[in-house]
Scaffold this motif. Sequence first.
Motif, PDB file in Angstrom:
ATOM      1  N   PRO A 167       0.808  -1.235   0.000  1.00  0.00           N
ATOM      2  CA  PRO A 167       0.000   0.000   0.000  1.00  0.00           C
ATOM      3  C   PRO A 167       0.832   1.271   0.000  1.00  0.00           C
ATOM      4  CG  PRO A 167      -0.933  -1.618   1.502  1.00  0.00           C
ATOM      5  CD  PRO A 167       0.373  -2.185   1.045  1.00  0.00           C
ATOM      6  N   TRP A 168       1.930   1.308   0.764  1.00  0.00           N
ATOM      7  CA  TRP A 168       2.739   2.524   0.822  1.00  0.00           C
ATOM      8  C   TRP A 168       3.350   2.854  -0.543  1.00  0.00           C
ATOM      9  CZ3 TRP A 168       7.775   2.258  -0.645  1.00  0.00           C
ATOM     10  CH2 TRP A 168       8.401   0.996  -0.623  1.00  0.00           C
ATOM     11  N   LEU A 169       3.723   1.808  -1.286  1.00  0.00           N
ATOM     12  CA  LEU A 169       4.310   2.036  -2.602  1.00  0.00           C
ATOM     13  C   LEU A 169       3.245   2.519  -3.574  1.00  0.00           C
ATOM     14  CD1 LEU A 169       6.945   1.649  -4.353  1.00  0.00           C
ATOM     15  CD2 LEU A 169       5.897  -0.498  -5.090  1.00  0.00           C
ATOM     16  N   HIS A 170       2.088   1.902  -3.524  1.00  0.00           N
ATOM     17  CA  HIS A 170       0.990   2.296  -4.411  1.00  0.00           C
ATOM     18  C   HIS A 170       0.611   3.755  -4.166  1.00  0.00           C
ATOM     19  CE1 HIS A 170      -2.555   1.747  -6.918  1.00  0.00           C
ATOM     20  NE2 HIS A 170      -3.298   2.276  -5.958  1.00  0.00           N
ATOM     21  N   GLU A 171       0.539   4.148  -2.904  1.00  0.00           N
ATOM     22  CA  GLU A 171       0.195   5.530  -2.560  1.00  0.00           C
ATOM     23  C   GLU A 171       1.267   6.496  -3.058  1.00  0.00           C
ATOM     24  OE1 GLU A 171      -0.713   8.303   1.405  1.00  0.00           O
ATOM     25  OE2 GLU A 171      -0.534   6.114   1.587  1.00  0.00           O
ATOM     26  N   ALA A 172       2.538   6.141  -2.867  1.00  0.00           N
ATOM     27  CA  ALA A 172       3.636   7.005  -3.317  1.00  0.00           C
ATOM     28  C   ALA A 172       3.633   7.153  -4.834  1.00  0.00           C
ATOM     29  CB  ALA A 172       4.970   6.434  -2.838  1.00  0.00           C
TER      30      ALA A 172
ATOM     31  N   THR B 105      13.699  -1.505  -0.368  1.00  0.00           N
ATOM     32  CA  THR B 105      12.494  -1.575   0.459  1.00  0.00           C
ATOM     33  C   THR B 105      11.362  -2.323  -0.231  1.00  0.00           C
ATOM     34  OG1 THR B 105      11.844   0.609  -0.376  1.00  0.00           O
ATOM     35  CG2 THR B 105      13.034   0.541   1.722  1.00  0.00           C
ATOM     36  N   CYS B 106      11.582  -2.750  -1.474  1.00  0.00           N
ATOM     37  CA  CYS B 106      10.555  -3.501  -2.206  1.00  0.00           C
ATOM     38  C   CYS B 106      11.255  -4.443  -3.182  1.00  0.00           C
ATOM     39  CB  CYS B 106       9.621  -2.550  -2.950  1.00  0.00           C
ATOM     40  SG  CYS B 106       8.440  -3.385  -4.052  1.00  0.00           S
TER      41      CYS B 106
END
Length: 329
Positions: A212-217, A235-236
């Motif tokens: 989710p944090w990546l999608h939001e960014a 981080t991913c």
Amino acid sequence: MKILAGDIGGTKTTLAVVETDGQTVEQLVAHTYPSQQHTSLQEIVRLFLDTYSFDFMACSFGLAGPIHDGIGTLTNLPWKIDPVQMAEDLGIPGIWLLNDLEANAWGIQTLGEQDLCVLNPGKENAQGNRSIISAGTGLGEAGLFWDGERHQPFASEGGHSNFSPTSDIEIALLQYLQQRHQPVSWERIVSGAGLSNIHEFLCHYHNQESPPWLHEAMQQGDPAAVISRAAIEKTCLLCTEALALFVRLYGVEAGNHALKIMATGGVYIGGGIAPKILEQLQQGSFLRAFFAKDGMESLMHDMPVTVILNEDTALYGAALYAVSRMKNP
């Protein structure tokens, strides 16, 4: 002499007044505009002229797209540029247009050691044609023909040639992108949008979703920048795999282009992405992919490969092109 020079891309447009003697370039004033927030290059030039008051002898703009019959077309923007009409409307000296990668090729001669990072030293005192390939908003390719005395830059639209996979995962990538694009060009793979395409494909290929944090960014910023940052910071894992595949394919196509124009005089990696992923380009997979040409490995090893670190190279090249045209109209 003073020249109004421009580097016109799908993401940003940089205009500058420079002082040049035809060999060196000194930037007097410059301003960068977000291209997509404006309806035309003419609108941007007018804003620049309203802000900065300089007398200049000529204008020269490097465009991210082809020049045909004197008219410039932006590949990733709905702009068409008629230099004659534009000069008349703005009341300025004549305007020359050239492809942005051709402008980069012109600008190489202005660079010093601090503006370059050597990936492969190649053969000592290498001579011959040179190539330049630049991944950014799109994928630009150009060359410099060696006439025995000097290098003569020329444009190409090789980034729009068809992507050619060489492994099972690359075949799967091609098949995935063919559902959206026909045909699938190298620009769909080796560019900012291309990195996003690769990441999206890998999510599908591994049946995984982005955290989710990546999608939001990615929704809030430049997806390619977010992916590359997450890969560099580890981080991913999917981002790390995406950037690794991107770097390898960048090396493949850089080698393809270099081999096609026999760039024995050197290969330059330009564009906005390379300096940001320099460590990844230095780790070996880029050059291994670059060298891997059937029966031509020795030739490829002899080619110097250098990353351009100076983001103003195309701007300076546009100015030198104007001086050349003024001397040889």
